[in-house]
Write an enzyme that holds these catalytic residues in place. Sequence first.
Site: not given
Length: 428
Positions: A380, A265, A261
Amino acid sequence: MVFKSQSKSYNLRAICSQVVFDVLDKGVSLSNALVQCTNKLNDKDRALVQEICFGIMRVLPEIEFYIQSLMVKPLTGKNRIIHYLLMVGIYQIVYTRVPEHASVGDTVNGVISFRKTALKGLVNGVLRSFLREQDALKQQFLAKGNTTLHPSWFIKRIKHAYPDQWQAIIDNNNQKPPMWLRVNQQHYSAQDYQTLLLQHGITSTIDVKLPTALRLDVPVAINKLPKFTEGVVTVQDRSAQHAAYLLDPQNGEAILDLCAAPGGKTTHILELAPQANVLAVDIDSERVKRINENLSRLKLNADVIVGDGVKPEQWAKGKKFDRILLDAPCSATGVIRRHPDIKWLRRDSDISELAKLQYQILVNIWSYLKVGGTLVYATCSILPEENSLQIERFLKETNDAKLVEPVIQYLPSEEEGDGFFYAKLNKI
């Protein structure tokens, strides 16, 4: 919720203070707080609330410094919401073009929305004192305050990890993020879509390394992007776009997108390999809805399920995959400029707990990768504990894992992407 925005006579400053209250006192993410408090607003008012709330999160220590300097004792308990209303007023005075008298007047009127009329005089007095003393207070902040605008634990960690780059990381975190687009090359080339943007008065720059990536010179609302609803383009950061290219999906392969989610991607994988058999899995049932929405807009097909990455035996049903993208849950310290509330919601102790979870997912999903298959580990984050150290440990403890190419650590950059980490592994 203290304030309801459904009233036609809502006060936008009160809504802003409610959002900030929900984030800082209740621990709600800024994105979720904004959805809860602005769903009845028109686009113009919603944009103003977002601008103020994101801005406060970026410069929170500065605004706090001013309020603490001007008040004898803090507002607590049921009056705490008025503390955040003061933040809104001071932020407007310092960082927006709203006339000073309007900033003061609208903020004072916001007190009425919370039925705290006895505090109108206090709010008015603090704001007018700030107007008189702001130059001196700014100098005091520069001399004594937290001018990095980041929590001390984070500064300590990035100084250790990036002794020569930490200041640039901080500076970039404190800026508004660039807006990157991913052009769906089943419909348009980046060059052709750039031309289409220009026809709508939107200028952009094509990335020289990624054939799908365009950076807008000035961010725009999504509804201003031509052919967005037709699935021609997706808003996705440049660094995030590397995930699908590293995975290198092929038509006909069984591909797992784990922790998928909201689906950016997933859809990129399918744009590159439309005939791949993609399974997208995420533990959050609400965010899984976003995957389906993105697939629908782009007219792409994947199997989407709710599942725990720690327990693949519950949903994988013995199936093995040619390629796995593991976008591991992380501290999100690489996307602070995009989500500045991370600075105040994340704690130093969270990092070790996240690292444990990441490693557990990586170890448990590895057995579901076919021999000869590829796994891309992504976060990230910019913290080594979640990234390079994880991969070093995994390679030492996993005999059939091989690093295909050197790990990649992107740092947030003014003209490039957010902070992301990638490691590409093969099962031998």
